[in-house]
Design an enzyme around this catalytic site. Structure first.
Site, PDB file in Angstrom:
ATOM      1  N   GLY A 209       0.832  -1.204   0.000  1.00 15.88           N
ATOM      2  CA  GLY A 209       0.000   0.000   0.000  1.00 15.88           C
ATOM      3  C   GLY A 209       0.857   1.240   0.000  1.00 15.88           C
TER       4      GLY A 209
ATOM      5  N   ASP B  81     -11.288  11.058   5.782  1.00 17.44           N
ATOM      6  CA  ASP B  81     -10.869  10.468   4.508  1.00 17.44           C
ATOM      7  C   ASP B  81     -11.394   9.039   4.384  1.00 17.44           C
ATOM      8  OD1 ASP B  81      -9.659  10.546   2.035  1.00 17.44           O
ATOM      9  OD2 ASP B  81      -7.718   9.879   2.764  1.00 17.44           O
TER      10      ASP B  81
END
Length: 792
Positions: A517, A630
């Protein structure tokens, strides 16, 4: 120390005492600056002579620290006129005037005060240096105080008023006045100004906003800004900025840094390193004057801010990017497309200095317009989503240039066809911070030398220097590794997590080779720890305030304990490395699983349920009120059983639970496609922004349609895709003949008919309620969880 050196040290002190002629009730000598200091009663602050260059000193106040060179200075009396390292002094005269004298000849600074009584100087526990007028049998009055004359820093409870301003330092290593100012304007608004050598411009609040936009107000009876001890910076124009560690009693300060940003710093008492706990400007390249004329500012999380000359231009001074770039050709007013080429620079904008704004102009019309205007040295051609028109902005100067991949528009520069049109990055400068200090030249009146005194001074200095070198060598040998251990001990004690060594984590990740990631804050790798646990190891980008993000994320997650929130096992704080060690989620992100069609309807429903439960905990159950800001599929991780955990609190925010109209956010946060309307229209930010983002994620799970798909259609005049997704689902529900028929039309075709119609309708209905334009019409996350739990 040997007896001989002690004798010489005593002799040196005796000689100096014989040559000092005290003429005031209080005096500090620069030649004895190590010992001639003023300490606050709590010993948190020190005032005295601070070295700012070679043989150059300023009288300053700093947070007390063992090594003065690394101390944090909070106030300077003579920042633009340092004094000599010999015979300079600070003296309180019997008349009540505190003066700073350079080499016993020139008064470079004074308080310009007078007293008929007994004046004295005191450094308070707050860091305020106070000159008092003490009268017999009466309370004393304050003649002067440093809090009324700030330099670049505000301490807790120190007010910034209409008659004051903060002025940044010139650079990280140069304390003299820089180019940035924080002050109250005539309209009562707190502003940031770039006061450059040639131009000046306000860059915060955003200059294109009217004064009362963004929650600010011009109707103030006073102009005052202040940082409270708990970490809240508030001004009378209704601007508020809260530290991420708000509510904790720490050492704090607000500083206008040399890069033009205002930051709140905090640290535990006794520690040496500060953490950035809040900052006004989140986009470094939006600060004016950073890169100089004819250059472009770009920002990378690894290397930081960088400046590059535009094509056809080169650096004026490759050691100082603020001077900008100059053209490599002779400008001419007689230009045609036959002789000029138009250089395309994507995703770049230059703020200000337009010759005008021309709507409904094609690219070719814009080219012809610029070439026909003698003053035009470049033009912006961009599409405005709000009115569906292409606009042309010819520029007379290219200032405040910045590159942003999210900017929908391009810049064009006319260049003679013979000019080298490559982007000049050979001499690109990376913001490293320090500028070398220059030795100051001063013309002093030479006094009569005393040969014997000079010999004794030189001899004693030689012995002292030799002893100092020996001491430093022994100290470095004995204590060279203690700093990291001490820091690790403090962090471990504060968080309770396991502390890992960098080499240990490097081995666990096989040299950080298996990336799983990547985000703005850091890169995540898969690793196997020494106890055979599989972990997700997040390496924070050091150039992106890595330590600040590290402390914020550890602080947040350390106080969280919920099955639907990512768990953290430990951290690494070794040298420049800041690394977080999380539990590993076998099935990765929700985004990856949606794209692979690995989720049936029951898994999607359970993911929506678990995510709602985790967010409800953040908003309503934990000690602090935390907004994630987010929420998106990339930040929802799935374990081996596809149970969701909410991750990545790099953009989280701690707020007061009872402050429903909180306006402490200083910039738009989140990811395009998932952001609530409040961000765009500068409305108060509450927990409902997370509710909106959650609703978009649920609609994405139901329909299989990403809100980011087709974003390029914006250039063709279409509305943003996430609005079309919401509108599309709403329209299907509105036009459905029966309750279930509309659901069938929006469900992801990959699911086929294998889903529970009633549960899917509940999920879709709740998602539509979450994405209501009016935040007050949206449910809370606890209500969402209760609705979904009742339907499961």
């Amino acid at each position: 120390m040997s007896s001989s050196s002690s004798i010489f040290s005593f002799s040196l002190v005796l000689i100096l005492l014989l040559h000092v002629q005290p003429s005031s009730p209080f005096s500090l000598s620069v030649e004895n600056h190590q010992d001639d200091i003023i300490l606050s009663p709590n010993r948190a602050f020190t005032a005295g002579f601070y070295p700012v260059g070679e043989n150059a000193y300023c009288f300053a106040i700093w947070f007390t620290q063992q090594h003065r060179q690394s101390a944090t200075v909070v106030w300077i009396a003579n920042r633009d006129q340092p004094v000599n390292g010999k015979r300079s002094s600070l003296s309180l005269l019997k008349t009540g005037n505190l003066i700073l004298t350079d080499a016993d000849q020139f008064t470079v600074w004074s308080t310009s005060t007078a007293s008929l009584n007994s004046p004295d100087v005191e450094l308070l526990d707050t860091g305020n240096l106070v000159l008092r007028d003490r009268r017999r049998n009466e309370t004393s009055s304050i003649l002067w105080q440093s809090f009324d004359f700030p330099t670049d820093t505000l301490l807790p409870e120190q007010s910034l008023t209409r008659h004051m301003k903060l002025v940044s330092a010139r650079s990280a290593g140069n304390f003299s006045s820089g180019f940035y100012q924080l002050f109250f304007d005539d309209d009562n608004i707190l502003r940031l100004l770039y006061e450059g050598p040639r131009i000046s411009s306000v860059y915060w609040p955003d200059p294109w906003l009217v004064s009362n936009s963004g929650g600010r107000t011009t109707y103030n009876s006073t102009r005052v800004a202040k940082l409270d001890p708990l970490g809240r910076f508030h001004s009378s124009d209704n601007f508020t900025m809260k530290a991420c560690d708000y509510g904790t009693v720490l050492q704090r300060r607000v500083t206008l840094d040399h890069d033009g940003n205002v930051r709140v710093y905090s640290r535990n008492d006794g520690e040496s390193e500060w953490s950035v706990s809040a900052q006004i400007q989140q986009e470094p390249c939006f600060i004016h004057g950073i890169c100089g004329p004819n250059s472009i500012c770009s920002y990378d999380t690894r290397s930081g801010r960088k400046c590059s000359c535009i094509p056809g231009y080169s650096w004026i001074n490759n050691q100082d990017w603020t001077q900008g770039c100059k053209p490599n050709f002779q400008r001419s007013c007689n230009r045609s497309e036959a002789d000029y080429q138009i250089q395309f620079i994507p995703h770049v904008d230059f703020y200000g200095y337009d010759l005008g704004s021309y709507p409904n102009h094609t690219y070719q019309q814009c080219v012809d317009l610029c070439l026909g205007l003698c003053e035009c040295i470049g033009f912006q051609h961009t599409f405005a989503i709000e009115n569906g028109l292409f606009w042309c902005y010819p520029k007379t100067q290219l200032l405040n240039g910045h590159r942003s991949e999210s900017f929908i528009g391009s810049f064009f520069v006319p260049l003679p066809r013979s000019t080298d049109n490559s982007l000049n990055e050979r001499n690109s400068l990376v913001c490293s911070g320090n500028v070398a200090a220059e030795q100051l030249e001063r013309a002093y009146v030479k006094g009569k030398d005393n040969g014997s005194v000079k010999f004794v001074l030189w001899f004693a200095s030689g012995i002292g220097g030799f002893e100092l070198v020996c001491f430093l060598l022994v100290w470095c040998f004995l204590f060279r590794d203690s700093g990291g251990d001490e820091q690790g001990y403090v962090l471990a004690a504060a968080t309770g997590f396991q502390r890992f060594g960098y080499s240990e984590l490097k081995k666990a990740t096989k040299g950080f080779s298996q990336e799983i990631g990547r985000g703005a804050g850091g890169t995540v790798y898969k690793g196997v720890l020494s106890d055979n646990r599989v972990a997700a190891i997040k390496v924070l980008h050091a150039a992106n305030q890595g330590e600040s993000e590290f402390l914020a994320e550890v602080g947040f997650i350390g106080r969280l304990n919920h099955m639907n929130l990512i768990g953290m096992w430990g951290y690494c704080a070794e040298g420049k490395h800041r690394i977080l060690v999380y539990e590993y989620m076998e099935n990765g992100t929700l985004a990856k699983n949606l794209s692979s069609n690995a989720l049936d309807w029951s898994k999607r429903y359970n993911i929506a349920l678990g995510t709602a439960r985790g967010l409800a905990y953040l908003h309503e159950e934990c000690l602090e009120w935390i907004l994630h800001c987010d929420i998106k599929p990339q930040n929802i991780l799935l374990d081996a059983n596809y149970q969701p955990t909410v991750a990545d609190f790099g953009l989280s925010k701690l707020l007061q639970r009872d402050d429903l109209n909180n306006s402490s956010f200083s910039r738009i946060r989140g990811t395009r496609g998932y952001m609530a309307p409040e961000w765009v229209f500068n409305l108060p930010i509450t927990s409902k922004v997370d509710v909106y983002s959650y609703g978009i994620v649920v609609l994405e799970m139901i329909t299989g349609k990403s809100p980011m798909t087709g974003i390029i259609q914006i250039l063709e005049g279409a509305e943003p895709h996430h609005e079309r997704l919401v509108t599309w689902v709403r329209e299907k529900k509105r036009s459905g003949a029966k309750g279930a028929s509309w659901v069938e039309q929006v469900v992801d075709p990959a699911l086929g008919k294998n889903y529970d119609m009633n549960k899917m309708e509940i999920l879709a209905t709740v998602a539509l309620e979450c994405v209501a334009e009016d935040k007050d019409m949206r449910p809370s996350m606890s209500q969402v969880y209760q609705r979904l739990q009742a339907g499961s």
